[in-house]
Design an enzyme around this catalytic site. Structure first.
Site, mmCIF file in Angstrom:
data_model
loop_
_atom_site.group_PDB
_atom_site.id
_atom_site.type_symbol
_atom_site.label_atom_id
_atom_site.label_comp_id
_atom_site.label_asym_id
_atom_site.label_seq_id
_atom_site.Cartn_x
_atom_site.Cartn_y
_atom_site.Cartn_z
ATOM 1 N N THR A 1 -7.882 0.981 -20.554
ATOM 2 C CA THR A 1 -7.860 -0.076 -19.554
ATOM 3 C C THR A 1 -9.296 -0.456 -19.185
ATOM 4 O O THR A 1 -10.250 0.250 -19.526
ATOM 5 C CB THR A 1 -7.131 0.388 -18.288
ATOM 6 N N TYR B 1 -6.027 15.036 -9.060
ATOM 7 C CA TYR B 1 -5.184 14.090 -9.794
ATOM 8 C C TYR B 1 -4.089 14.816 -10.558
ATOM 9 O O TYR B 1 -2.905 14.483 -10.452
ATOM 10 C CB TYR B 1 -6.059 13.279 -10.747
ATOM 11 N N LYS C 1 -0.039 14.512 -9.768
ATOM 12 C CA LYS C 1 0.760 13.772 -10.752
ATOM 13 C C LYS C 1 1.788 14.669 -11.437
ATOM 14 O O LYS C 1 2.794 14.164 -11.965
ATOM 15 C CB LYS C 1 -0.144 13.142 -11.809
ATOM 16 N N ASP D 1 0.872 -1.169 0.000
ATOM 17 C CA ASP D 1 0.000 0.000 0.000
ATOM 18 C C ASP D 1 0.911 1.222 0.000
ATOM 19 O O ASP D 1 1.609 1.489 0.976
ATOM 20 C CB ASP D 1 -0.883 -0.008 1.247
#
Length: 261
Positions: free
Chosen positions: A203, A168, A172, A64
């Site tokens: 995906t 996000y 990133k 994790d």
């Protein structure tokens, strides 16, 4: 089975599905001994087993990334199992919401979403680098021009912006800065560090959550008339992790269909 990665040991984070699973399979097909890593034990064991059934070598080690101790245990277990570490593909990332749906715009953003993004995408990545660096440096032989390597997966959306995913994008964006920093600091000791800036890749999770509106938005920006596949990212990681890229470090390869974002 080819041999572009023959004998190397590679940790691939977030490889229980999607881009990471495709990269793990690709690396194993080229002779790498692969550590499949992620939080979902059932999926991770299935990925490792599929590699073994294809005559590759792989094991699953749970990790994790928002827990530094878990990262330390990942590295220790890798060294116990394989005896060395030559390559890391830092693929795992937290998406914009805790449910995995990339729909949290700035007006919907809350502290739980932000903290989850920071914990994995920034802190977790730094802890991963910190704890994998010692064995990676041990594996390098710079006097013989033999390198170890890190490939970090970034996203093309951080370059020119895109709607609806501020947490996000914000967490990133540091990937490419981290890559250049590590490449500069450790290149003299035989470590290469690069990034793959990914566009929209089809995906399973992306297909499940992507709206027609978002797909059309991305296609309007693409130079190519189709979207990417997981193997497109796996192939870029393969090149950067192989000796074919032995003079490539501190750079980012964009795998995004020529998208203007």
């Amino acid at each position: 089975m080819a041999d572009r990665l023959e004998g190397i040991v590679s940790i691939i984070t977030g490889s229980t599905s999607g881009l990471g699973a495709a990269t793990a399979a690709r690396f194993a097909s080229e002779g790498a001994r692969v550590v499949v890593s992620g939080r979902n034990e059932e999926r991770g064991e299935a990925v490792a087993e599929s590699i073994r059934k294809a005559d590759g070598e792989a094991c699953f080690i749970r990790c994790d990334l928002d827990d530094e101790t878990s990262i330390e245990q990942l590295v220790a277990s890798t060294l116990e199992h394989f005896g060395r570490l030559d390559n890391v593909v830092a693929n795992a990332a937290a998406t914009a919401t805790t449910t995995g749906e990339k729909t949290a715009g700035i007006l919907e953003l809350d502290n739980a979403i932000l903290e989850a993004s920071i914990a994995t995408n920034i802190r977790g990545l730094l802890w991963l680098f910190k704890h994998t660096l010692p064995p990676l440096l041990d594996a390098a032989q710079p006097d013989q021009e033999r390198t170890s390597s890190i490939v970090a997966i970034g996203t093309s959306g951080t370059r020119n912006g895109a709607p609806g995913m501020p947490a996000y994008w914000a967490t990133k964006a540091p990937v490419e800065v981290m890559v250049r920093s590590l490449a500069t600091e450790f290149g003299g000791r035989g470590l290469r560090v690069n990034a793959v800036s990914s566009g929209l890749i089809l995906t399973e999770s992306e297909l499940r959550t992507m709206t027609d509106e978002f797909r059309q938005y991305v296609m309007s920006l693409n130079a190519l008339p189709y979207l990417g596949r997981p193997d497109d990212i796996a192939d870029a990681c393969l090149y950067l992790s192989s000796e074919e890229a032995h003079y490539v470090t501190g750079t980012t390869i964009c795998v995004n269909g020529g998208a203007a974002y």
